[in-house]
Design a protein around this motif. Structure first.
Motif, PDB file in Angstrom:
ATOM      1  N   PRO A 107     -22.416  32.287 -25.338  1.00 23.55           N
ATOM      2  CA  PRO A 107     -21.063  32.061 -25.854  1.00 23.55           C
ATOM      3  C   PRO A 107     -20.062  32.065 -24.700  1.00 23.55           C
ATOM      4  N   PRO A 108     -19.046  31.207 -24.745  1.00 21.77           N
ATOM      5  CA  PRO A 108     -18.022  31.249 -23.703  1.00 21.77           C
ATOM      6  C   PRO A 108     -17.165  32.500 -23.843  1.00 21.77           C
ATOM      7  N   THR A 109     -16.367  32.785 -22.842  1.00 19.78           N
ATOM      8  CA  THR A 109     -15.457  33.932 -22.915  1.00 19.78           C
ATOM      9  C   THR A 109     -14.457  33.738 -24.043  1.00 19.78           C
ATOM     10  N   HIS A 110     -13.933  32.519 -24.154  1.00 18.79           N
ATOM     11  CA  HIS A 110     -12.980  32.174 -25.212  1.00 18.79           C
ATOM     12  C   HIS A 110     -13.416  30.848 -25.840  1.00 18.79           C
ATOM     13  N   GLU A 111     -13.253  30.755 -27.156  1.00 20.35           N
ATOM     14  CA  GLU A 111     -13.585  29.527 -27.870  1.00 20.35           C
ATOM     15  C   GLU A 111     -12.398  29.159 -28.765  1.00 20.35           C
ATOM     16  N   PRO A 112     -11.301  28.709 -28.149  1.00 23.32           N
ATOM     17  CA  PRO A 112     -10.087  28.439 -28.924  1.00 23.32           C
ATOM     18  C   PRO A 112     -10.240  27.221 -29.820  1.00 23.32           C
ATOM     19  N   ARG A 113      -9.582  27.277 -30.971  1.00 25.53           N
ATOM     20  CA  ARG A 113      -9.539  26.128 -31.871  1.00 25.53           C
ATOM     21  C   ARG A 113      -8.165  25.473 -31.759  1.00 25.53           C
ATOM     22  N   ALA A 114      -8.142  24.169 -31.774  1.00 27.01           N
ATOM     23  CA  ALA A 114      -6.889  23.441 -31.580  1.00 27.01           C
ATOM     24  C   ALA A 114      -5.812  23.884 -32.561  1.00 27.01           C
ATOM     25  N   THR A 115      -6.193  24.119 -33.823  1.00 26.94           N
ATOM     26  CA  THR A 115      -5.193  24.471 -34.828  1.00 26.94           C
ATOM     27  C   THR A 115      -4.537  25.826 -34.565  1.00 26.94           C
ATOM     28  N   GLN A 116      -5.136  26.634 -33.695  1.00 30.96           N
ATOM     29  CA  GLN A 116      -4.552  27.935 -33.360  1.00 30.96           C
ATOM     30  C   GLN A 116      -3.488  27.828 -32.263  1.00 30.96           C
ATOM     31  N   TYR A 117      -3.383  26.659 -31.643  1.00 34.10           N
ATOM     32  CA  TYR A 117      -2.495  26.503 -30.480  1.00 34.10           C
ATOM     33  C   TYR A 117      -1.499  25.354 -30.654  1.00 34.10           C
ATOM     34  N   VAL A 118      -1.190  25.026 -31.899  1.00 38.26           N
ATOM     35  CA  VAL A 118      -0.242  23.931 -32.147  1.00 38.26           C
ATOM     36  C   VAL A 118       1.138  24.273 -31.593  1.00 38.26           C
ATOM     37  N   ALA A 119       1.557  25.525 -31.710  1.00 41.12           N
ATOM     38  CA  ALA A 119       2.869  25.923 -31.185  1.00 41.12           C
ATOM     39  C   ALA A 119       2.946  25.682 -29.672  1.00 41.12           C
ATOM     40  N   GLU A 120       1.859  25.999 -28.971  1.00 40.86           N
ATOM     41  CA  GLU A 120       1.841  25.768 -27.514  1.00 40.86           C
ATOM     42  C   GLU A 120       1.871  24.275 -27.195  1.00 40.86           C
ATOM     43  N   MET A 121       1.230  23.472 -28.036  1.00 44.88           N
ATOM     44  CA  MET A 121       1.245  22.018 -27.831  1.00 44.88           C
ATOM     45  C   MET A 121       2.646  21.456 -28.035  1.00 44.88           C
ATOM     46  N   ILE A 122       3.316  21.920 -29.081  1.00 43.91           N
ATOM     47  CA  ILE A 122       4.685  21.474 -29.348  1.00 43.91           C
ATOM     48  C   ILE A 122       5.598  21.854 -28.182  1.00 43.91           C
ATOM     49  N   ASP A 123       5.405  23.061 -27.653  1.00 45.88           N
ATOM     50  CA  ASP A 123       6.211  23.518 -26.518  1.00 45.88           C
ATOM     51  C   ASP A 123       5.989  22.622 -25.295  1.00 45.88           C
ATOM     52  N   PRO A 198       5.045  21.246 -38.870  1.00 37.33           N
ATOM     53  CA  PRO A 198       6.444  20.934 -38.557  1.00 37.33           C
ATOM     54  C   PRO A 198       6.662  20.965 -37.044  1.00 37.33           C
ATOM     55  N   ALA A 199       7.574  20.141 -36.548  1.00 35.14           N
ATOM     56  CA  ALA A 199       7.879  20.096 -35.117  1.00 35.14           C
ATOM     57  C   ALA A 199       9.296  19.578 -34.935  1.00 35.14           C
ATOM     58  N   PRO A 200       9.951  19.882 -33.826  1.00 36.58           N
ATOM     59  CA  PRO A 200      11.315  19.397 -33.579  1.00 36.58           C
ATOM     60  C   PRO A 200      11.412  17.877 -33.610  1.00 36.58           C
ATOM     61  N   PHE A 201      10.325  17.189 -33.288  1.00 34.82           N
ATOM     62  CA  PHE A 201      10.329  15.729 -33.269  1.00 34.82           C
ATOM     63  C   PHE A 201       9.708  15.145 -34.530  1.00 34.82           C
ATOM     64  N   GLY A 202       9.590  15.950 -35.576  1.00 36.77           N
ATOM     65  CA  GLY A 202       9.114  15.462 -36.858  1.00 36.77           C
ATOM     66  C   GLY A 202       7.736  16.000 -37.207  1.00 36.77           C
ATOM     67  N   PRO A 203       7.408  16.117 -38.497  1.00 38.76           N
ATOM     68  CA  PRO A 203       6.104  16.640 -38.913  1.00 38.76           C
ATOM     69  C   PRO A 203       4.973  15.720 -38.473  1.00 38.76           C
ATOM     70  N   GLY A 204       3.840  16.332 -38.172  1.00 35.58           N
ATOM     71  CA  GLY A 204       2.686  15.550 -37.739  1.00 35.58           C
ATOM     72  C   GLY A 204       1.610  16.448 -37.191  1.00 35.58           C
ATOM     73  N   ARG A 205       0.818  15.910 -36.276  1.00 38.00           N
ATOM     74  CA  ARG A 205      -0.266  16.691 -35.669  1.00 38.00           C
ATOM     75  C   ARG A 205      -0.432  16.270 -34.210  1.00 38.00           C
ATOM     76  N   PRO A 206      -1.048  17.121 -33.391  1.00 36.04           N
ATOM     77  CA  PRO A 206      -1.174  16.805 -31.967  1.00 36.04           C
ATOM     78  C   PRO A 206      -2.168  15.689 -31.702  1.00 36.04           C
ATOM     79  N   GLY A 207      -1.938  14.963 -30.617  1.00 31.21           N
ATOM     80  CA  GLY A 207      -2.935  14.033 -30.107  1.00 31.21           C
ATOM     81  C   GLY A 207      -4.044  14.813 -29.426  1.00 31.21           C
ATOM     82  N   TRP A 208      -5.166  14.147 -29.201  1.00 34.18           N
ATOM     83  CA  TRP A 208      -6.339  14.837 -28.652  1.00 34.18           C
ATOM     84  C   TRP A 208      -6.083  15.379 -27.249  1.00 34.18           C
ATOM     85  N   HIS A 209      -5.460  14.591 -26.375  1.00 34.98           N
ATOM     86  CA  HIS A 209      -5.336  14.979 -24.969  1.00 34.98           C
ATOM     87  C   HIS A 209      -4.488  16.241 -24.794  1.00 34.98           C
ATOM     88  N   ILE A 210      -3.384  16.339 -25.539  1.00 34.89           N
ATOM     89  CA  ILE A 210      -2.484  17.478 -25.367  1.00 34.89           C
ATOM     90  C   ILE A 210      -3.149  18.787 -25.774  1.00 34.89           C
TER      91      ILE A 210
END
Length: 456
Positions: A107-123, A198-210
């Motif tokens: 197992p890796p040290t951390h196994e983050p899921r994208a949905t747990q870091y949407v706030a960081e992506m928006i930032d 929700p996001a300042p630039f409108g509701p949606g979801r992150p792109g893969w790269h970000i």
């Protein structure tokens, strides 16, 4: 002295950690909409070896391998199945963990899921917008302006002129330039609510790269040592990660970029349309997980790996020989001497860009000595095998399982796989498991929802 082939520098380079004695590594992981296939096993195995060798070399390793749990394919599959996205991804993550455990992948040290870091992506997207690298398109997506970033193409070696020559015409996608890529996908009316934030630039979801840029920054910092993934991710995914990460931070992103080679099946690219597509579970129904691991260890991680029954049979025979050696002479436990003999040659191989094929050859040399009753060589064989994640089972148990006498825990594991197959109405898979167990002398007896077994 560890040397790593750095895709960014296009050469083997001496590894110099940003912080002495510490190595930080990020690897692009699974998009969890289906079961893992053997191509996924290849990249996870490649970086499991890197992880293990960095640890064996004395580094404190922080290893991050993400999970993409929001994506167009995930949304489509959840809609097809008529279930919430989270239900689908939880099932697939559980299956992935079972598969990688069967291959001995740590197992890796951390196994983050994208949905747990949407706030960081928006930032991060907001930062890129403030710096002039991101813009909101006519379709309400947030896009990255590739031409604003002077270093675009440095990883893949592609110039903007080359990219422009092969670009497609942007039609109704709202981009200012066909080379631009999406950072945030605006919500669509026909998409489920669990695919929107929700996001300042409108509701949606992150792109893969970000996703990867935000998760790596959160867990490893803005500048870290190693980033890895399959060769197919070099462009555009990793190129885009560099562009958005360095534009946001103003700092270098990653020092060493590692990419594993492709996996082919009988010398052809694996493809469902060609009928040569195999999940890890398909292979585990017929071969021991350690055999699949050993097959992959015998090929250098940057080289193409040809996958076939012939090669699996050969890997099984080769691994059987090593376990037979350990059965012949009981290993004398002792620490590895990395300064002389087999230990020094093993270290030299692994320090040369993780050359597992040469390291495996050294294991066979030790097996030759072990067959002559050399308990010290047997001890080194077991210890060095452990560095690669093999040869740690009881030799008698392994040889019995390979020769058709399955241990009880393996039978129970296969029965559970059969139960899961029946639950999802994959009756062919369930029948295949029953037939395989029968071929190995195990008879299944179903009584309602309960399944018992006995040996013939």
């Amino acid at each position: 002295m560890l040397k790593i082939y750095n895709t960014l520098g296009r050469a083997k380079q001496v590894f110099k950690a940003l912080h002495p004695g510490e190595a930080r590594m990020y690897v692009c992981g699974m998009t969890v909409y289906d079961y893992c296939h053997v191509g996924h096993a290849r990249f996870m195995m490649a970086f499991d070896v890197v992880y293990r060798w960095l640890q064996a070399s004395g580094y404190r390793v922080t290893y991050v391998r993400n999970i993409t749990d929001i994506d167009d394919k995930i949304i489509r599959r959840a809609l097809e199945c008529g279930i919430p996205i989270r239900e689908l991804t939880e099932e697939m993550v559980g299956a992935m963990h079972e598969d990688v455990a069967a291959l001995g992948i740590l197992p890796p040290t951390h196994e983050p899921r994208a949905t747990q870091y949407v706030a960081e992506m928006i930032d991060m997207i907001s930062t890129l917008q403030a710096k002039g690298f991101a813009y909101r398109s006519a379709t309400a997506d947030m896009n990255y302006a590739v031409r604003k970033f002077a270093g675009y193409g440095k990883l893949s070696g592609k110039s903007l002129d080359q990219l422009r020559a092969g670009e497609r015409v942007a039609v109704q996608d709202g981009k200012n330039d066909p080379l631009d890529f999406v950072l945030w996908k605006a919500a669509k009316s026909d998409e489920p609510n669990d695919a929107k934030w929700p996001a300042p630039f409108g509701p949606g979801r992150p792109g893969w790269h970000i996703e990867c840029s935000a998760m790596s920054r959160a867990l490893l910092g803005e500048h870290f040592d190693i980033h890895g993934g399959g060769m197919d991710l070099q462009f555009p995914h990793h190129e885009n990660e560099i562009a958005q990460s360095e534009a946001a931070s103003g700092k270098p992103f990653v020092n060493y970029w590692l990419h594993n080679g492709f996996l082919n099946v009988d010398n052809e690219k694996m493809s469902k349309s060609l009928g040569n597509f195999f999940t890890i579970r398909d292979v585990l129904r017929r071969f021991d997980g350690e055999v699949l691991r050993f097959l992959m260890l015998r090929t250098h991680y940057r080289s193409p790996l040809n996958f076939s029954d012939v090669h699996l049979d050969d890997a099984r025979n080769s691994l059987t020989r090593l376990y037979t050696a350990l059965k012949t002479a009981a290993p004398r436990p002792a620490p590895v001497d990395w300064t002389s003999g087999a230990g020094a040659r093993f270290k030299a191989a692994m320090d040369d860009d993780f050359n597992t094929s040469e390291a495996v050859a050294i294991l066979h040399e030790l097996a030759n000595e072990t067959f002559h009753g050399n308990a010290q060589a047997a001890g080194q064989l077991k210890a060095l095998g452990g560095v690669l994640g093999v040869l740690q089972r009881d030799p008698v148990e392994f040889l019995q399982s390979i020769n058709g006498t399955l241990p009880a825990e393996e039978i129970e594991r296969m029965i559970e796989q059969r139960r899961e197959a029946r639950a999802r109405k994959d009756f062919k898979a369930a029948d295949d498991i029953r037939a395989e167990l029968l071929s190995k002398g195990v008879v299944l007896e179903d009584a309602g929802t309960q399944t018992t077994w006995r040996r013939k």
